[in-house]
Design a protein around this motif. Structure first.
Motif, PDB file in Angstrom:
ATOM      1  N   GLY A 114       0.802  -1.221   0.000  1.00 49.21           N
ATOM      2  CA  GLY A 114       0.000   0.000   0.000  1.00 49.21           C
ATOM      3  C   GLY A 114       0.832   1.266   0.000  1.00 49.21           C
ATOM      4  O   GLY A 114       0.469   2.261  -0.643  1.00 49.21           O
ATOM      5  N   GLY A 115       1.973   1.253   0.693  1.00 49.59           N
ATOM      6  CA  GLY A 115       2.818   2.437   0.728  1.00 49.59           C
ATOM      7  C   GLY A 115       3.422   2.759  -0.622  1.00 49.59           C
ATOM      8  O   GLY A 115       3.474   3.928  -1.027  1.00 49.59           O
ATOM      9  N   LEU A 116       3.853   1.729  -1.350  1.00 55.97           N
ATOM     10  CA  LEU A 116       4.426   1.953  -2.675  1.00 55.97           C
ATOM     11  C   LEU A 116       3.356   2.385  -3.668  1.00 55.97           C
ATOM     12  O   LEU A 116       3.585   3.253  -4.512  1.00 55.97           O
ATOM     13  N   VAL A 117       2.179   1.773  -3.567  1.00 53.53           N
ATOM     14  CA  VAL A 117       1.073   2.181  -4.444  1.00 53.53           C
ATOM     15  C   VAL A 117       0.720   3.646  -4.196  1.00 53.53           C
ATOM     16  O   VAL A 117       0.519   4.429  -5.133  1.00 53.53           O
ATOM     17  N   LYS A 118       0.663   4.032  -2.925  1.00 57.08           N
ATOM     18  CA  LYS A 118       0.359   5.428  -2.585  1.00 57.08           C
ATOM     19  C   LYS A 118       1.436   6.364  -3.112  1.00 57.08           C
ATOM     20  O   LYS A 118       1.138   7.468  -3.585  1.00 57.08           O
ATOM     21  N   ALA A 119       2.706   5.941  -3.050  1.00 52.67           N
ATOM     22  CA  ALA A 119       3.799   6.780  -3.538  1.00 52.67           C
ATOM     23  C   ALA A 119       3.657   7.039  -5.031  1.00 52.67           C
ATOM     24  O   ALA A 119       3.884   8.159  -5.510  1.00 52.67           O
ATOM     25  N   PHE A 120       3.257   6.031  -5.789  1.00 52.07           N
ATOM     26  CA  PHE A 120       3.004   6.234  -7.219  1.00 52.07           C
ATOM     27  C   PHE A 120       1.839   7.187  -7.437  1.00 52.07           C
ATOM     28  O   PHE A 120       1.836   8.008  -8.349  1.00 52.07           O
ATOM     29  N   ARG A 121       0.828   7.096  -6.570  1.00 50.42           N
ATOM     30  CA  ARG A 121      -0.391   7.875  -6.760  1.00 50.42           C
ATOM     31  C   ARG A 121      -0.243   9.327  -6.311  1.00 50.42           C
ATOM     32  O   ARG A 121      -1.181  10.117  -6.473  1.00 50.42           O
ATOM     33  N   LEU A 122       0.912   9.677  -5.727  1.00 45.14           N
ATOM     34  CA  LEU A 122       1.125  11.075  -5.355  1.00 45.14           C
ATOM     35  C   LEU A 122       1.066  11.960  -6.595  1.00 45.14           C
ATOM     36  O   LEU A 122       0.732  13.143  -6.510  1.00 45.14           O
ATOM     37  N   ALA A 123       1.399  11.370  -7.751  1.00 46.15           N
ATOM     38  CA  ALA A 123       1.257  12.108  -9.004  1.00 46.15           C
ATOM     39  C   ALA A 123      -0.188  11.991  -9.474  1.00 46.15           C
ATOM     40  O   ALA A 123      -0.741  10.898  -9.557  1.00 46.15           O
ATOM     41  N   GLU A 124      -0.802  13.113  -9.764  1.00 46.25           N
ATOM     42  CA  GLU A 124      -2.213  13.125 -10.141  1.00 46.25           C
ATOM     43  C   GLU A 124      -2.433  12.357 -11.434  1.00 46.25           C
ATOM     44  O   GLU A 124      -1.618  12.386 -12.359  1.00 46.25           O
ATOM     45  N   GLY A 125      -3.549  11.656 -11.505  1.00 50.02           N
ATOM     46  CA  GLY A 125      -3.940  10.997 -12.742  1.00 50.02           C
ATOM     47  C   GLY A 125      -3.363   9.617 -12.955  1.00 50.02           C
ATOM     48  O   GLY A 125      -3.393   9.115 -14.081  1.00 50.02           O
TER      49      GLY A 125
END
Length: 405
Positions: free
Chosen positions: A332-343
């Motif tokens: 979940g932490g890595l997925v969230k890190a990718f999602r910090l970029a919008e879109g």
């Protein structure tokens, strides 16, 4: 630190052009890059050359056919960030499945070094061996050996269609589990071309995976009685081809009823003569579902229908499970890190990957790059250079968060 951004859009097509011809069949445009064969070894030599030119301080074979290029400080226990994918292909497959992740990882590192970033954690790029299982029949063979999911003695005895064993192809028995190497890895990220149309439908160049469906491979042996095609009455036949054909249709129906996937894409027939009723038909079932219970019910449904038909055809059925991969939920932490970029959308996948094997042992994530055709395991597999460049930038951004000072 340089103020000039790294020109990914220029460097990606250059690097990609260097490997594009390797292992390509001129007739179909598909790739014949089977594990432990000359095309893959040529790609590994290319990988070594690029990594060394870019400042890798070590190139480490793990004894299982996997190759890791290390950058930054020497890896200590649990602190390394590993990127990468695989070079091998399915028969006549596309060029992006696997190699895109390795090329993108090399370029993400090159981009950060161009910007003058120093790695505060060790960073590695891995080229996994025999991910597709096209030569020796076990998918993700290299990562399964590394993690201990596959016994090295069993692996050494695996043979390809020409009767060559894995041990012979490797030049010795694989090392098997490497807990000391695995223990040095704190995170693994695999970039991969999307093997579907979700990103096309979403209008997004990249996406991050939430997890992988459980999936597996089962060998189905149908034994009957070889006989003459012209003189054997239809009522007297024990034809395993009939049982096999019924089973293929049954698998399709069982999968559709459950919202799952079932494929029989490989078959062997003995004696394989036009004017002979077969003695044996051997097929391989690839089954995938959104959860383990549905997958189990799917395979059992196919087995039960095949067994019933075999009893009516006078044939015998043997079902052998060759591999099974449980459901995977990415970190979940890595997925969230990718999602910090919008879109950046999040989507599941029904395709197996080395990331799915490592996820049981280290925090793991996957980044997908849009495939405009939505087709994979085929020469029609594709990706646009601009989308690939965007994938490199996203991977470099995550690597900067995790490992760069």
């Amino acid at each position: 630190m340089t103020s000039n951004p790294f020109p990914v859009h220029t460097w990606f097509p250059r690097l990609w052009a260097e490997i594009a011809p390797i292992g390509r069949d001129p007739g179909t445009g598909g790739y014949l890059r089977y594990g432990f064969t000359d095309p893959v070894r040529e790609l590994e030599r290319w990988f070594r050359g690029v990594a060394e030119a870019d400042g890798a301080h070590a190139i480490e074979p793990d004894g299982n056919g996997n190759l890791i290029a290390w950058y930054g400080p020497p890896p200590e226990r649990g602190d390394a960030v590993l990127l990468g994918s695989h070079f091998d292909s399915v028969p006549y497959g596309g060029g992006y499945d696997g190699p895109l992740g390795i090329v993108s990882a090399l370029l993400a590192i090159r981009a950060l070094r161009h910007e003058g970033r120093e790695f505060r954690r060790p960073v590695g790029v891995v080229a996994f061996a025999e991910e597709e299982g096209s030569r020796f029949g076990v998918p993700c063979l290299g990562s399964r050996l590394l993690t201990g999911a596959l016994d090295p003695a069993r692996a050494a005895a695996l043979t390809d269609s020409a009767g060559v064993s894995l041990a012979e192809a490797m030049g010795g028995r694989p090392a098997g589990a490497r807990p000391e190497l695995l223990g040095r890895i704190g995170a693994f990220v695999e970039l991969h071309v999307e093997q579907g149309r979700a990103l096309v439908d979403l209008g997004a160049p990249v996406g991050v995976a939430s997890g992988i469906w459980p999936h597996g491979r089962w060998r189905l042996d149908f034994d009957g009685e070889a006989n003459h095609a012209g003189t054997t009455r239809m009522a007297d036949r024990r034809d395993p081809m009939l049982t096999y054909a019924f089973t293929v249709l049954a698998a399709n129906k069982e999968a559709r009823l459950r919202g799952a996937h079932a494929t029989v894409g490989r078959v062997e027939v003995e004696p394989n003569a036009t004017n002979a009723i077969p003695a044996r038909v051997r097929g391989w079932l690839d089954a995938r579902a959104a959860d383990a219970g549905t997958l189990e019910a799917l395979v059992e449904g196919v087995r039960a229908k095949a067994a019933d038909r075999a009893s009516r055809d006078g044939t015998n059925l043997t079902v052998t499970r060759e591999s099974l991969s449980p459901p995977v939920e990415f970190d979940g932490g890595l997925v969230k890190a990718f999602r910090l970029a919008e879109g950046v959308p999040v989507l599941p996948t029904a395709a197996g990957h080395d990331a799915g094997i490592l996820a049981e042992h280290v925090p793991t994530a996957m980044l997908f790059v849009r495939n405009p055709t939505g087709v994979s395991h085929s020469p029609a597999e594709a990706a646009e250079d601009d989308d690939c460049a965007e994938g490199v930038r996203r991977l470099a951004d995550l690597l900067a968060q995790l490992a760069a000072g």
